[in-house]
Design an enzyme around this catalytic site. Structure first.
Site, short mmCIF file in Angstrom:
data_model
loop_
_atom_site.label_atom_id
_atom_site.label_comp_id
_atom_site.label_asym_id
_atom_site.label_seq_id
_atom_site.Cartn_x
_atom_site.Cartn_y
_atom_site.Cartn_z
N ARG A 1 0.87 -1.19 0.00
CA ARG A 1 0.00 0.00 0.00
C ARG A 1 0.90 1.22 0.00
O ARG A 1 1.79 1.34 0.84
CB ARG A 1 -0.92 0.04 1.21
CG ARG A 1 -1.58 1.41 1.38
CD ARG A 1 -2.66 1.46 2.43
NE ARG A 1 -3.88 0.83 1.98
CZ ARG A 1 -5.09 1.10 2.46
NH1 ARG A 1 -5.23 2.00 3.42
NH2 ARG A 1 -6.16 0.48 2.01
N HIS A 27 -7.47 0.99 -6.36
CA HIS A 27 -7.71 0.22 -5.12
C HIS A 27 -8.48 -1.05 -5.53
O HIS A 27 -9.66 -1.22 -5.21
CB HIS A 27 -8.50 1.07 -4.13
CG HIS A 27 -8.47 0.54 -2.72
ND1 HIS A 27 -7.69 -0.55 -2.32
CD2 HIS A 27 -9.12 0.96 -1.60
CE1 HIS A 27 -7.87 -0.77 -1.03
NE2 HIS A 27 -8.73 0.13 -0.57
N GLN A 34 -10.48 -3.41 -3.09
CA GLN A 34 -11.71 -2.79 -2.58
C GLN A 34 -12.87 -3.04 -3.55
O GLN A 34 -13.99 -3.39 -3.13
CB GLN A 34 -11.48 -1.28 -2.43
CG GLN A 34 -12.73 -0.50 -2.03
CD GLN A 34 -13.17 -0.81 -0.61
OE1 GLN A 34 -12.38 -0.73 0.32
NE2 GLN A 34 -14.43 -1.16 -0.41
N ASP A 78 -16.74 8.23 -1.25
CA ASP A 78 -15.48 8.05 -0.53
C ASP A 78 -15.04 9.44 -0.09
O ASP A 78 -15.60 10.46 -0.55
CB ASP A 78 -14.45 7.41 -1.50
CG ASP A 78 -13.07 7.19 -0.87
OD1 ASP A 78 -12.96 7.20 0.37
OD2 ASP A 78 -12.10 7.00 -1.64
N ARG A 92 -14.28 -7.37 2.53
CA ARG A 92 -12.85 -7.17 2.19
C ARG A 92 -12.07 -8.44 2.52
O ARG A 92 -11.19 -8.86 1.79
CB ARG A 92 -12.25 -6.00 2.99
CG ARG A 92 -12.88 -4.64 2.77
CD ARG A 92 -12.76 -4.15 1.35
NE ARG A 92 -11.41 -4.25 0.81
CZ ARG A 92 -10.37 -3.45 1.13
NH1 ARG A 92 -10.54 -2.45 1.97
NH2 ARG A 92 -9.17 -3.61 0.58
N1 CP Z 1 -11.29 0.73 2.59
C1 CP Z 1 -10.02 0.62 2.98
O1 CP Z 1 -9.09 0.35 2.19
O2 CP Z 1 -9.84 0.83 4.30
P1 CP Z 1 -8.45 0.93 5.06
O3 CP Z 1 -7.78 2.20 4.61
O4 CP Z 1 -8.81 0.94 6.50
O5 CP Z 1 -7.61 -0.26 4.69
N1 NVA Z 2 -9.51 7.32 -1.46
C1 NVA Z 2 -9.12 6.94 -0.12
C2 NVA Z 2 -9.45 5.51 0.13
C3 NVA Z 2 -9.09 5.00 1.48
C4 NVA Z 2 -9.45 3.56 1.67
C5 NVA Z 2 -7.64 7.19 0.08
O1 NVA Z 2 -6.85 6.87 -0.80
O2 NVA Z 2 -7.28 7.75 1.11
#
Ligand code: CP
Ligand code: NVA
Length: 314
Positions: free
Chosen positions: A107, A134, A137, A230, A301
């Site tokens: 990540r 992502h 997700q 989001d 998830r």
């Molecule tokens: N939705 C998601 O990726 O959540 P986190 O940032 O908590 O992993």
């Molecule tokens: N768009 C958000 C998603 C978090 C799961 C980010 O990248 O912060």
């Protein structure tokens, strides 16, 4: 499950509609297995590195629990735990991790980084969120929709807010792969990037899905089966030049009771990848209301990530 052993999972581009459907039905089977407390330990003696340069609750815990459920061991390597990108180059770290671990979860920031990790490590790499995408997700999002509607093709999924972000782009890809109709309710400045739109349009030609860009939020949601949002400012973009301005520009795209009512249908569900910034992209009442599937989505998830890990590592 079609064998994809050894292949990285970096993006939904390059995934076929049939592979996506197989992953979803595998995740459904895994969810049932877990409810029955069956643990076949299909990843026994495997080691997985969780390399996270940004914070995470759901994704980190999903990978970690999925590994444990399947008999694998995972090591969490946070931004300041290893030399990655500071005292050691990306290519060198990747080559070292590839000799210790059977898989690497990443990540962080650039999509190019997760691609380079895959190139140099020689083991399957999993994209746990980049600035651009992502993909894990989006799988949970589809699974949640499928559980609710029993089908995916033909559903109308509206994404309201910053439709240029990672979650929106992966959701768009996922929706068109399964023949759903994806609608961006956003100001033009926050429509998905041109390359993502072009890729989605190409997929639509064979799946019957579609993408619509609509600046008027009330018009966008008419007849929607799902409204998704989001955060307006993603991780890593907090000090970008438009972060402040977004809070004003995106105000009209908040998912609230008015927007839910504007669908004109009673069955619309609310989705959010979480974490949520209540009072901004979503009102407290919609988030807590009976159309909200956000915690089902969060649970999914785990099952979808387990399906992805097993499909690539066993
Ligand atoms: N939705 C998601 O990726 O959540 P986190 O940032 O908590 O992993
Ligand atoms: N768009 C958000 C998603 C978090 C799961 C980010 O990248 O912060």
């Amino acid at each position: 499950m079609m064998s994809q052993t050894g292949k990285s999972f970096l993006s939904l581009s390059g995934i076929s509609p049939s592979e996506l459907r197989e992953l979803l039905s595998f995740a459904t089977r895994l969810k049932a297995e877990k409810k029955e407390r069956q643990f076949p330990l299909r990843m026994a003696h495997k080691n997985v590195a969780l390399l996270f340069e940004k914070q995470s609750t759901r994704t980190r815990c999903s990978f970690s629990v999925a590994c444990r459920d399947e008999g694998a061991h995972s090591d969490f390597l946070g931004a300041s735990d290893i030399h990655f990108g500071k005292k050691e180059s990306l290519a060198d770290t990747a080559r070292v991790l590839g000799r210790f671990y059977d898989g690497i979860v990443y990540r962080g920031y650039a999509q190019a980084t997760v691609e380079a990790l895959a190139q140099y490590s020689g083991v399957p790499v999993f994209n746990a969120l980049t600035d651009e995408e992502h993909p894990t997700q989006a799988l949970a999002d589809l699974m949640t929709l499928q559980e609710r509607f029993s089908h995916l093709a033909g559903l109308k999924v509206v994404y309201a807010g910053d439709a240029a972000n990672n979650v929106a782009c992966s959701l768009m890809q996922a929706c068109v792969l399964v023949g759903a109709h994806f609608v961006c309710a956003a100001p033009q400045a926050y429509f998905p990037p041109a390359n993502a739109l072009a890729q989605a349009a190409e997929i639509c030609r064979s799946t019957g899905g579609s993408v619509t860009l609509e600046e008027n939020p009330l018009r966008a949601v008419a007849g929607a089966d799902a409204i998704y949002t989001d955060v307006w400012v993603s991780m890593g973009f907090e000090s970008s030049s438009d972060a402040e301005q977004k809070l004003t520009v995106l105000k009209n795209y908040q998912v609230n009771e008015n927007l839910m009512a504007a669908t004109g249908v009673g069955h619309t569900v609310f989705l959010h990848c979480l974490p949520a910034n209540k009072g901004f992209e979503v009102s407290e009442s919609v988030f807590e209301g009976n159309r909200s599937l956000v915690f089902e989505q969060a649970e999914n998830r785990l099952h979808t990530i387990k399906a992805i890990l097993l499909s690539r590592m066993t």
